[in-house]
Design a protein around this motif. Structure first.
Motif, PDB file in Angstrom:
ATOM      1  N   GLN A  84       0.822  -1.224   0.000  1.00  0.00           N
ATOM      2  CA  GLN A  84       0.000   0.000   0.000  1.00  0.00           C
ATOM      3  C   GLN A  84       0.853   1.271   0.000  1.00  0.00           C
ATOM      4  N   PHE A  85       2.161   1.132   0.233  1.00  0.00           N
ATOM      5  CA  PHE A  85       3.041   2.312   0.214  1.00  0.00           C
ATOM      6  C   PHE A  85       3.728   2.484  -1.145  1.00  0.00           C
ATOM      7  N   MET A  86       3.413   1.615  -2.079  1.00  0.00           N
ATOM      8  CA  MET A  86       4.100   1.649  -3.360  1.00  0.00           C
ATOM      9  C   MET A  86       3.331   2.529  -4.347  1.00  0.00           C
ATOM     10  N   TYR A  87       3.791   3.755  -4.466  1.00  0.00           N
ATOM     11  CA  TYR A  87       3.118   4.672  -5.391  1.00  0.00           C
ATOM     12  C   TYR A  87       4.106   5.716  -5.876  1.00  0.00           C
ATOM     13  N   GLY A  88       3.714   6.419  -6.895  1.00  0.00           N
ATOM     14  CA  GLY A  88       4.523   7.518  -7.417  1.00  0.00           C
ATOM     15  C   GLY A  88       3.583   8.584  -7.957  1.00  0.00           C
ATOM     16  N   ARG A  89       4.171   9.561  -8.658  1.00  0.00           N
ATOM     17  CA  ARG A  89       3.346  10.645  -9.199  1.00  0.00           C
ATOM     18  C   ARG A  89       3.792  11.006 -10.609  1.00  0.00           C
ATOM     19  N   ILE A  90       2.817  11.267 -11.443  1.00  0.00           N
ATOM     20  CA  ILE A  90       3.081  11.822 -12.765  1.00  0.00           C
ATOM     21  C   ILE A  90       2.531  13.252 -12.719  1.00  0.00           C
ATOM     22  N   VAL A  91       3.418  14.226 -12.768  1.00  0.00           N
ATOM     23  CA  VAL A  91       3.001  15.622 -12.690  1.00  0.00           C
ATOM     24  C   VAL A  91       3.003  16.203 -14.096  1.00  0.00           C
ATOM     25  N   VAL A  92       1.832  16.676 -14.516  1.00  0.00           N
ATOM     26  CA  VAL A  92       1.693  17.298 -15.844  1.00  0.00           C
ATOM     27  C   VAL A  92       1.588  18.805 -15.623  1.00  0.00           C
TER      28      VAL A  92
END
Ligand code: CUA
Length: 155
Positions: free
Chosen positions: A146-154
């Motif tokens: 549940q801590f495995m995430y990232g971000r795609i910032v546009v």
């Protein structure tokens, strides 16, 4: 050898189901061109960090408006955790896993892949609107899933 009537019917139905499934499989593969990932290539999961393009994870412009985002999944993070692209960017994600199966889903888009050790997953998507998309692992991969995430910032 005597074959029971019900047995005959059962065998007949089983045969028809088999033919329908095979026909569906062939139609999906050759009619709709749906393929397992892996078409993008194979990779030695133990040598990901030394194998291009995964030796330089991150995003780079490969042509005007076209970007390549190279991302490594491992328990329990994505490298890099955040990538930034300008609005209108067409981004080709190239990703793999160094350990176990992970998910790769960019919320609000149709980018939805599996990261399987030994295989390179590839998918292209155009980000038209500025905003932030969460990149989440949607395949249970252990205690820290549940801590495995990232971000795609546009931008
Ligand atoms: Cu990686 Cu769940």
């Amino acid at each position: 050898m005597e074959v029971e009537r019900y047995e005959e019917i059962f065998l007949g139905i089983s045969g028809v189901v088999l033919v329908v499934f095979l026909a569906t499989l062939f139609y999906a593969a050759f009619g709709m061109h749906i393929h397992m990932m892996g078409a993008a290539g194979a990779i030695d999961p133990a040598k990901v960090a030394q194998t291009p393009p995964f030796d330089h994870p991150g995003v780079r412009e490969i042509a005007p408006g076209k970007y390549e985002a190279v991302i490594i999944g491992r328990a329990w993070s994505f490298t890099p955790k955040t990538i930034e692209v300008p609005a209108g960017a067409e981004v080709t994600f190239l990703a793999t896993s160094v350990d176990v199966d992970h998910g790769f889903y960019v919320q609000g888009t149709r980018v939805n892949m599996m990261l399987v050790p030994g295989q390179i997953s590839r998918m292209t998507y155009r980000f038209n609107e500025p905003g932030t998309h969460m990149l989440i692992c949607h395949e249970y991969c252990g205690l820290g899933h549940q801590f495995m995430y990232g971000r795609i910032v546009v931008k």
